[in-house]
Design a protein around this motif. Sequence first.
Motif, mmCIF file in Angstrom:
data_model
loop_
_atom_site.group_PDB
_atom_site.id
_atom_site.type_symbol
_atom_site.label_atom_id
_atom_site.label_comp_id
_atom_site.label_asym_id
_atom_site.label_seq_id
_atom_site.Cartn_x
_atom_site.Cartn_y
_atom_site.Cartn_z
ATOM 1 N N HIS A 142 -10.418 -10.710 -7.137
ATOM 2 C CA HIS A 142 -11.220 -9.582 -6.648
ATOM 3 C C HIS A 142 -10.911 -8.306 -7.417
ATOM 4 O O HIS A 142 -11.798 -7.511 -7.725
ATOM 5 C CB HIS A 142 -10.938 -9.394 -5.151
ATOM 6 N N GLU A 143 -9.649 -8.108 -7.759
ATOM 7 C CA GLU A 143 -9.221 -6.825 -8.308
ATOM 8 C C GLU A 143 -9.711 -6.590 -9.738
ATOM 9 O O GLU A 143 -9.961 -5.442 -10.123
ATOM 10 C CB GLU A 143 -7.693 -6.735 -8.266
ATOM 11 N N ILE A 144 -9.836 -7.634 -10.550
ATOM 12 C CA ILE A 144 -10.295 -7.443 -11.939
ATOM 13 C C ILE A 144 -11.655 -6.759 -11.947
ATOM 14 O O ILE A 144 -11.876 -5.756 -12.652
ATOM 15 C CB ILE A 144 -10.373 -8.783 -12.686
ATOM 16 N N LEU A 145 -12.588 -7.290 -11.160
ATOM 17 C CA LEU A 145 -13.937 -6.734 -11.167
ATOM 18 C C LEU A 145 -14.029 -5.438 -10.364
ATOM 19 O O LEU A 145 -14.954 -4.647 -10.579
ATOM 20 C CB LEU A 145 -14.934 -7.767 -10.636
ATOM 21 N N GLU A 146 -13.095 -5.205 -9.455
ATOM 22 C CA GLU A 146 -13.036 -3.877 -8.823
ATOM 23 C C GLU A 146 -12.768 -2.811 -9.872
ATOM 24 O O GLU A 146 -13.405 -1.754 -9.883
ATOM 25 C CB GLU A 146 -11.934 -3.856 -7.756
ATOM 26 N N ASN A 147 -11.807 -3.081 -10.766
ATOM 27 C CA ASN A 147 -11.522 -2.137 -11.850
ATOM 28 C C ASN A 147 -12.709 -2.020 -12.800
ATOM 29 O O ASN A 147 -12.997 -0.939 -13.322
ATOM 30 C CB ASN A 147 -10.279 -2.583 -12.615
ATOM 31 N N THR A 148 -13.388 -3.131 -13.030
ATOM 32 C CA THR A 148 -14.569 -3.103 -13.894
ATOM 33 C C THR A 148 -15.634 -2.172 -13.321
ATOM 34 O O THR A 148 -16.224 -1.357 -14.040
ATOM 35 C CB THR A 148 -15.149 -4.520 -14.046
ATOM 36 N N LEU A 149 -15.877 -2.294 -12.023
ATOM 37 C CA LEU A 149 -16.884 -1.449 -11.382
ATOM 38 C C LEU A 149 -16.470 0.017 -11.405
ATOM 39 O O LEU A 149 -17.306 0.912 -11.574
ATOM 40 C CB LEU A 149 -17.084 -1.920 -9.933
ATOM 41 N N GLN A 150 -15.170 0.273 -11.276
ATOM 42 C CA GLN A 150 -14.677 1.654 -11.214
ATOM 43 C C GLN A 150 -14.624 2.321 -12.582
ATOM 44 O O GLN A 150 -14.935 3.515 -12.708
ATOM 45 C CB GLN A 150 -13.286 1.673 -10.578
ATOM 46 N N PHE A 151 -14.236 1.576 -13.603
ATOM 47 C CA PHE A 151 -13.992 2.195 -14.912
ATOM 48 C C PHE A 151 -15.051 1.835 -15.958
ATOM 49 O O PHE A 151 -15.670 2.716 -16.545
ATOM 50 C CB PHE A 151 -12.606 1.787 -15.416
ATOM 51 N N GLU A 152 -15.268 0.534 -16.176
ATOM 52 C CA GLU A 152 -16.200 0.132 -17.245
ATOM 53 C C GLU A 152 -17.649 0.477 -16.909
ATOM 54 O O GLU A 152 -18.378 1.025 -17.739
ATOM 55 C CB GLU A 152 -16.061 -1.374 -17.522
#
Length: 685
Positions: free
Chosen positions: A572-582
């Motif tokens: 879950h956390e990998i794509l949370e960071n993706t949504l927040q930053f990338e």
Amino acid sequence: MWDDAFPSFLIGLREGLEAGLVVSILVATLVRSDQKARLPQVWTGVLAAIGLSLSFGAVLTFTANSLSATAQEAFGGTLSVIAVAFVTAMVFWMRRNARNLSGEIRDKVNAALAVGAGMLVATSFLAVGREGLETALFIWTTAQTAGESTGPLIGAAVGLVLATVLCWALYRRVLTINLTRFFSWTGAGLIVIAAGVLGYGLRDLQEGGVLPGAGSFAVDLSGSVDANSWYATLVQGVFNLMTQMTWLQISAYVAYLAIVMTLFVRGLRTPRPAVTPAAEPGAEPTTGCTPKPTPAPARPRPRWLVPAAVVAVPAVVAVAVIASSGGKPTATATVSVSPTACGKGFTAPKPGQQTFQMHNTGKATSEVYLIDPASNAVYGEIEGLAPGTTRTLTATIGSGSYAWRCVPTGGAAVTSAAVQVRGGGTAVKPVLPLAAADLDAPLAAYKSYVEAGLATLATETAGLQADLHRGDLAAARADWLTAHLQYASLGAAYGTFADFDQSINGRADGLPGGVQDKDFTGFHRLEYGLWHGQSAQVLAPVGDRLAADVAGLRKAFPTQDFDPADLPLRTHEILENTLQFELTGDTDEGSGSNLATAQANLAGTRELLSVLRPLIAQRSPTLLTAVDADVTRLSGLLDAAHKGAVWTPVQQLDPAARAAIDGATGQLLEDLAPIPDLLEIRKSA
């Protein structure tokens, strides 16, 4: 929710009316003395007082949230006792001063007018601020007691709005209210409510370890009264009387109510009897008939009648309902937790959602699980139940076999006798337990994937380093993207990369010098230089540092700890960071390759799901079907955003395309969210 709203409604109405009366008298005094120009000074003080009250409530909330569970109990209990003290003082003060309030305020306004603007602002600020702080404290305490904030906030809001309307009506002289009687009746109600808040606060202090006697119960009706029934909810919401209460709670409740209510009722002034006019001097007595006797004055109603009714009526109703139910045990029960008495008090529950009071009678903190003893599947759980404490466990019960498993810290698991439940409607699907050893194979497979990826990354960063030393910036840009995407695909291992991750892929955010800071290194530092015209001579040392850091990480990774529990979390956390930053473009330093990085993050998530797939499929095969469809959809949307090696920057995406990517990512995150719970390591097996 409405049961929890009533105490806050009463405090909002009473405190709001008190503060509103003060403001009304201030305004009326200024208007009648032809000082309308000074009304803004009153509103300035009022707004400042409201701001202070809201800030006080926020401070209480954030302070409580930053404390440990035990400290929260002690903090909440202390404030509950303080709130009771404030409310008690306020009730008695208003009982004494309701009749003279208007004259006192006018005197203060006249004094303020003589001094100046600052004093008028201070007068309105202090008059309203006192009520505001008391209201904020009592509502916060009520919310803590209720365990939720919606009901108390709605109740307080309705009370304040009604108080505002009443004050306006009084000011416009379209309504008359006997304020003495109003504050007397509401004062009696608040005393009853405050007694419950005091008992609840003392219970918090007991559970927080401040006061003794947490396990010494004077009343324990949890085996015969359903704590979720309407009558139990009503009594608990309004009066804070619960199915389990300690000797300290009961003693404090009874003593407070008896002493404070007696003093309050004794202090109420009785109406003066009507005076019969005296006969005029020299008047002749009436003759010729018997004079009509003077009627005896009506017997005054006892002053204790209303407060007694406030306490007695709900209690009588609750007792009647309980008696009509025959006192039969319900699904709610107190269940003991200990190495020697695990599950004591547990009887076959009825189907449906049930609440159990789990009381740790042992000497060690324990994990508690409601399980299917045949498969060890978990229906409900409590983590970290401390000795002497009681917590609720809510679970949905269907047909099947149920038992309790207690796992004390440092001790062996103990399982209670099983009970059989029949007659359930919808089948209830428990969660299969997961032991740490079950993640050994997925962890080994993923570590092999990361080690192979780091070997590839070392080769690619060495090529990037060579490009910079040759001065070939075009080749460096192409090789930079290849290497960076390789690193981005290793997302689940970030937690084990320690300080290497900051050096290799750190951002400039938060650094004193920004992109020029000496500590800004790695891929994003090179990205900034390569796409902002910096020379190969300037960037070569950065490339050397990056290659050295990658080589150091490759060497250190096999010896670094990788917590198996991190694998399910990273899905879950990998794509949370993706949504927040990338997907916000926050990490773009000029290359416009955020969507390429998002695709690499998705590849890392896909690899992680592949090693966890057998465990997920065993617990929720339909979940994988939804996740696979989400991954395919998002991958297709990202692929459409590039041609060859050229990717569309996030900021240049068509609004519809960007919304579609954000939506697909959000849907995938929603479907991935249950995986950490499904694959949580449990001690129940």
